[in-house]
Scaffold this motif. Structure first.
Motif, short mmCIF file in Angstrom:
data_model
loop_
_atom_site.label_atom_id
_atom_site.label_comp_id
_atom_site.label_asym_id
_atom_site.label_seq_id
_atom_site.Cartn_x
_atom_site.Cartn_y
_atom_site.Cartn_z
N PRO A 145 16.02 -37.73 -6.25
CA PRO A 145 16.82 -38.23 -5.12
C PRO A 145 16.21 -39.45 -4.43
N SER A 146 14.91 -39.64 -4.53
CA SER A 146 14.27 -40.76 -3.85
C SER A 146 14.56 -42.10 -4.50
N ILE A 147 15.11 -42.08 -5.72
CA ILE A 147 15.36 -43.32 -6.45
C ILE A 147 16.81 -43.75 -6.25
N ARG A 148 16.99 -44.98 -5.75
CA ARG A 148 18.33 -45.49 -5.50
C ARG A 148 18.90 -46.23 -6.71
N GLU A 149 18.04 -47.01 -7.39
CA GLU A 149 18.46 -47.74 -8.59
C GLU A 149 17.35 -47.64 -9.63
N ALA A 150 17.75 -47.66 -10.90
CA ALA A 150 16.76 -47.54 -11.97
C ALA A 150 17.21 -48.28 -13.21
N ALA A 151 16.24 -48.80 -13.92
CA ALA A 151 16.50 -49.42 -15.22
C ALA A 151 15.26 -49.19 -16.08
N VAL A 152 15.46 -49.23 -17.39
CA VAL A 152 14.38 -48.94 -18.33
C VAL A 152 14.37 -50.00 -19.43
N ALA A 153 13.17 -50.37 -19.87
CA ALA A 153 13.05 -51.33 -20.97
C ALA A 153 11.83 -50.98 -21.81
N GLY A 154 11.82 -51.52 -23.02
CA GLY A 154 10.66 -51.35 -23.90
C GLY A 154 9.69 -52.50 -23.73
N ILE A 155 8.42 -52.19 -23.60
CA ILE A 155 7.37 -53.20 -23.46
C ILE A 155 6.50 -53.18 -24.71
#
Length: 516
Positions: A433-443
């Motif tokens: 719940p503390s996260i408003r927006e998220a995105a994920v990528a490969g490094i």
């Protein structure tokens, strides 16, 4: 049938009814029909021929809607572009399309003239909202829609004629111009009207840009049914939009998941606070199940339609609201009158649970990419009804034939010999719940090839560390999917259509500095 014919029929039936409302401006159906007639007559008097392309750089508003229908009545092809487009990109599109005319707002005149100056193309320029400014050789849009021209406009009857060229956002390179016929657009919109149950009683409020397929379908479906379209320029001030929804008693509200995340992050909203809202639609990106659940809590009497589509066919699938609590991660089944299924690399349908490429068939599938036969041939093939589109997106299907988006093919993260869907990791992040927006990528990683990195925006007033996020994900995901690092940001970059995309700074320079 063509798009302008649908407007004419609606104007004949519902002439005095509001068609478009934008700020203090409004157009009845009779006014929209008459104004677009006059614009078409002006375009024809300028030498615009059937099939000519007209670039449009207009904010959401009455002028943009007049521009679309005026172009169609002249037999021309609107090419809507987002008003934040830069001169270099505009010049490339101008040269590619060989546009005969550009309709733009006065504040964008410098950008337009800079673009024209770098190409051999010399389009006629029509300027809107110029006031008393000296237009030089340019024409006034306001004068064009107010001046009586031809006594009778030509009638065009070919539904296979080109209606739109919508340029993709350019996430995989130079933008491609998606060619949609009048028949393509009407087929998609007729299916949408069918499952949403749109009628003349509907009032749809849209912040989606009219340079975007999802935004254009709001305009067309309301024109088809006699509903009212309320246009707002952006979602920059979410509370103002919620107030506007209440003020106009909106029955429909199309959004994208990042907008939903902002709404559900407001802690002072009372469930059921928009009693007139009949439905919400979501498209353009996958809706995290946690956000969908919060939307259903805030809008208990509102039907939530989760959808998937591409510019190349406008809409592909939808999930009926009654299925949402059973399959919150699904995007449903093919829209009426079309087919959508998952295939392997040989083009054969796969078994339930197997990941493959989504293929779409039907009368809504595009004609091809503008002056790009190679990419057109790779994406399209003949089908029994319409065309078959290779979407390039990875999906799976469950035992009941419901479809689930896995990833854009190019977004898959390959780590430790495994393939990770960014969407699956993002869904886990949104469950916190503390996260408003998220995105994920490969490094890139010298040992594992790639590792997963999470980019998150926290809710206001929340304190959370990298270890907290990683521990949360470890409780929900297989170990190779768990982010190895977390980057906290004040905001995440977005495309002009509202999608979160980590590479969006390159496509939309106005986002730079907002997500450092």
């Amino acid at each position: 049938m063509r798009l302008e014919t649908r407007l004419w029929k609606t104007a004949k039936a519902f002439g005095p009814k509001d068609a478009v409302v934008s700020g203090e401006g409004r157009l009845t159906y009779a006014e929209l029909d008459a104004g677009s007639d006059r614009l078409a007559a002006t375009l024809l008097s300028l030498g615009i021929n059937p099939g000519d392309r007209i670039l449009m750089l207009l904010d959401n508003g009455c002028d943009a809607v007049l521009g679309f229908f005026g172009a169609w009545k002249a037999g021309a092809v609107p090419c809507p572009l987002h008003p934040t487009i830069k001169a270099e990109k505009l010049a490339a599109i101008l040269e590619s399309t060989g546009a005969a005319a550009i309709i733009a707002q006065n504040r964008l005149r410098g950008t337009v003239e800079a673009a024209i100056g770098t190409t051999p193309v010399r389009p006629r320029l029509m300027i809107a909202q110029a006031g008393y400014a000296d237009l030089g050789e340019a024409l006034s849009f306001e004068q064009a829609i107010a001046t009586n021209g031809l006594t009778a406009l030509p009638i065009f009857a070919d539904p296979d004629a080109l209606a739109l060229i919508i340029h993709t956002s350019g996430s995989t390179g130079r933008p491609k111009g998606v060619m949609l016929s009048h028949g393509n657009v009407l087929a998609a919109c007729e299916a949408i009207v069918t499952y949403l149950g749109n009628t003349t009683e509907d009032t749809v409020l849209s912040v989606l840009p009219l340079s975007f397929g999802y935004g254009i379908t709001q305009m067309v479906t309301m024109a088809m049914t006699g509903g009212t379209l309320v246009l707002e320029k952006s979602f920059a001030f979410p509370r103002k939009i919620l107030e506007r929804l209440a003020e106009v008693k909106a029955t429909g509200f199309p959004l994208v998941p990042p907008m939903a995340a902002l709404i559900t992050g407001m802690k002072d909203l009372t469930p059921g606070f928009l009693p007139h809202l009949r439905y919400i639609t979501s498209a353009a990106a996958a809706m995290p199940p946690a956000i969908g659940q919060q939307l259903r809590y805030l809008f208990p009497d509102t039907r939530l339609y989760l959808m998937y589509g591409q510019t190349e066919c406008l809409r592909s699938t939808y999930l009926a609201p009654e299925e949402a609590h059973l399959r919150p991660a699904s995007v449903g089944k093919a829209i009426p009158g079309t087919q959508a299924f998952v295939v392997d690399e040989d083009g054969s349908p796969v078994l339930p649970g197997i990941i493959g490429e989504l293929v779409v068939e039907g009368p809504h599938v595009m004609q091809g990419y503008w002056r790009d036969p190679l990419n057109s041939a790779q994406a399209l093939s003949p089908a029994a009804a319409g065309r078959r589109l290779q979407t390039g997106d990875l999906f799976r299907m469950d035992e009941d034939c419901f479809l689930y988006f896995v990833s854009r093919r190019d977004d898959i993260i390959k780590t430790r010999g495994e393939k990770v869907s960014p969407q699956e990791v993002e869904a886990a992040l949104y469950a916190l719940p503390s996260i408003r927006e998220a995105a994920v990528a490969g490094i890139d990683d010298p040992i594992f090839g790639q590792v997963v990195r999470a980019y998150v925006v926290l809710a206001e007033g929340v304190e959370l560390g990298e270890r907290d996020v990683i521990r949360h994900c470890a409780g929900l995901l297989e170990d190779y999917m768990v982010p190895k690092s977390v980057e906290f940001r004040a905001a995440l970059p977005r495309t002009t259509t509202g999608k979160i995309r980590l590479g969006a700074e390159q496509d939309n320079p106005s986002n730079k500095g907002n997500a450092a």
